[in-house]
Design an enzyme around this catalytic site. Structure first.
Site, PDB file in Angstrom:
ATOM      1  N   CYS A  92      10.725   6.176  -7.290  1.00 60.16           N
ATOM      2  CA  CYS A  92       9.993   5.060  -6.704  1.00 60.16           C
ATOM      3  C   CYS A  92       9.999   5.150  -5.181  1.00 60.16           C
ATOM      4  O   CYS A  92      11.032   4.996  -4.540  1.00 60.16           O
ATOM      5  CB  CYS A  92      10.678   3.771  -7.152  1.00 60.16           C
ATOM      6  SG  CYS A  92      10.148   2.342  -6.260  1.00 60.16           S
ATOM      7  N   CYS A 122      13.964  -0.666  -8.307  1.00 66.27           N
ATOM      8  CA  CYS A 122      13.149  -0.710  -7.092  1.00 66.27           C
ATOM      9  C   CYS A 122      12.233  -1.934  -7.108  1.00 66.27           C
ATOM     10  O   CYS A 122      12.054  -2.604  -6.091  1.00 66.27           O
ATOM     11  CB  CYS A 122      12.327   0.575  -6.993  1.00 66.27           C
ATOM     12  SG  CYS A 122      11.363   0.677  -5.489  1.00 66.27           S
ATOM     13  N   LEU A 158       0.859  -1.193   0.000  1.00 64.63           N
ATOM     14  CA  LEU A 158       0.000   0.000   0.000  1.00 64.63           C
ATOM     15  C   LEU A 158       0.892   1.239   0.000  1.00 64.63           C
ATOM     16  O   LEU A 158       1.621   1.477   0.955  1.00 64.63           O
ATOM     17  CB  LEU A 158      -0.884   0.026   1.247  1.00 64.63           C
ATOM     18  CG  LEU A 158      -2.186  -0.778   1.242  1.00 64.63           C
ATOM     19  CD1 LEU A 158      -2.942  -0.544   2.546  1.00 64.63           C
ATOM     20  CD2 LEU A 158      -3.074  -0.438   0.059  1.00 64.63           C
TER      21      LEU A 158
END
Length: 395
Positions: free
Chosen positions: A200, A100, A8
């Site tokens: 990111c 990432c 999330l």
């Protein structure tokens, strides 16, 4: 009930990912990755990760799923930030988002998720996964997202079969407007939230500012190379075989200060990348100047006038074996083999017809049309019928 850990991020895509999985009956856990808190490299006065983690927590509460924050800043610094500084210092252009995904989300983060008893890790990427049994073995396929404007398969071009086996991409079949509509309907706080444009999981950062904190400014000259530069008009030599031709064409143009005229000064060649137009602060030309090459050893920036300047274009690139990655290991080429593909060298670029040639020390990718600003350090990814087959770092 299969357990899924959702990354999330506090954005609408991951929120809807968690919502859809919950609706499908999965046991969902939300984890927010904190990837940055190095105050010595201040990024901006705003603190996006606090706001984002707060939004992620509110979404988790709304969905009634467990939520926690995991601090991955140490691994992020080692694997992403240090790598970025190192690459820029060498005059290469890394893609932190691709890294990432490979190093953080589907490695460090995935290990944490599996430690929590998860069967899968889910992210809000616009891409799809399919599986097929080929020669008695289950093979996972990474496909482009249904929304052409948002397809993010390129960012996942370094994933392995093992990582794909455990990955879920619930919004890959949806378009962005559909995702926002679902979020609105489910009354999620992130429904109208703007997409983050930052690195990111770091958020808002201006790359030159970011780089200046570790790479010291160093004054050098900006040289403009004319479109009449002799190497542009030189006729091609006769090649004994195709590989010799590819080798020749994959080499970039080399320049010296005497090949053009000095038109300005800069504060460090390592802050600039090929194809860049902004930040040169040189006027007096009919069309804007573009960076066509940087020499970090001599600290010189070479530029050309206009975006069709020949110094920007090449149609062959090389990837060494060390930097070569096949998502579809079963399709990896042997020396001497070729493959017709479609390829791109950056996110959001449309796919271009290309051919791959496997040689002893790597692969050549030959594009049907010349590509602008092929830059070492970037990833090239190749596809067949919407499926991403492999990728590599441009040498």
């Amino acid at each position: 009930m299969k357990r899924v850990v959702v990354g999330l991020s506090g954005g609408v895509d991951s929120s809807v990912t968690a919502y859809l999985l919950k609706e499908q009956g999965y046991d969902v856990i939300g984890l927010f990755m904190k990837n940055w808190h190095d105050d010595s490299v201040t990024i901006s006065d705003e603190c996006p990760w606090l706001e984002d983690s707060n939004d992620a927590m509110i979404v988790a509460e709304k969905l009634g799923i467990p939520f926690q924050t995991v601090d991955l800043s140490e691994q992020y610094k080692e694997r992403i930030v240090d790598y970025m500084f190192d690459e820029y210092e060498k005059g290469r252009t890394p893609n932190p988002d691709v890294l990432c995904n490979r190093e953080i989300k589907f490695d460090v983060f995935m290990d944490i998720a599996l430690g929590l008893g998860a069967d899968y890790v889910a992210t809000g990427h616009y891409c799809r996964k399919e599986e097929e049994v080929i020669n008695g073995k289950k093979v996972y396929k990474l496909l482009a997202g249904k929304d052409n404007n948002k397809d993010q398969s390129y960012f996942l071009c370094q994933l392995s079969q093992e990582q794909l086996a455990k990955a879920l991409f619930p919004i890959g079949e949806l378009t962005k407007p559909e995702v926002r509509a679902i979020a609105k309907e489910a009354d999620l706080i992130t429904a109208e939230k703007k997409d983050s444009q930052g690195l990111c999981f770091i958020g808002k950062v201006r790359l030159p500012d970011f780089l200046q904190q570790k790479l010291q400014p160093k004054e050098g000259v900006i040289v403009q190379i004319p479109s009449t530069f002799e190497a542009y008009t030189k006729s091609l030599p006769k090649f004994e075989h195709k590989i010799a031709e590819l080798e020749y064409k994959s080499k970039k143009f080399t320049y010296q200060v005497s090949d053009g005229k000095t038109v300005g000064k800069h504060q460090g060649a390592h802050y600039f990348t090929k194809g860049q137009r902004k930040g040169l602060a040189v006027g007096g030309t009919k069309e804007p100047l573009f960076v066509i090459e940087t020499d970090v050893d001599e600290n010189i920036i070479y530029t050309g006038e206009g975006k069709s300047h020949q110094g920007l274009y090449r149609n062959v690139l090389f990837v060494s074996n060390e930097e070569l990655h096949w998502v579809r290991e079963d399709l990896a080429l042997s020396v001497g083999e070729t493959m017709e593909v479609e390829a791109r060298i950056r996110y959001r670029q449309s796919l271009e017809k290309a051919k791959i040639y496997k040689v002893g020390n790597g692969i050549f990718v030959e594009f049907a049309n010349a590509q602008s600003a092929i830059q070492e350090g970037q990833f090239v990814a190749w596809y067949a019928n919407e499926e991403l087959l492999g990728s590599g770092v441009i040498s």
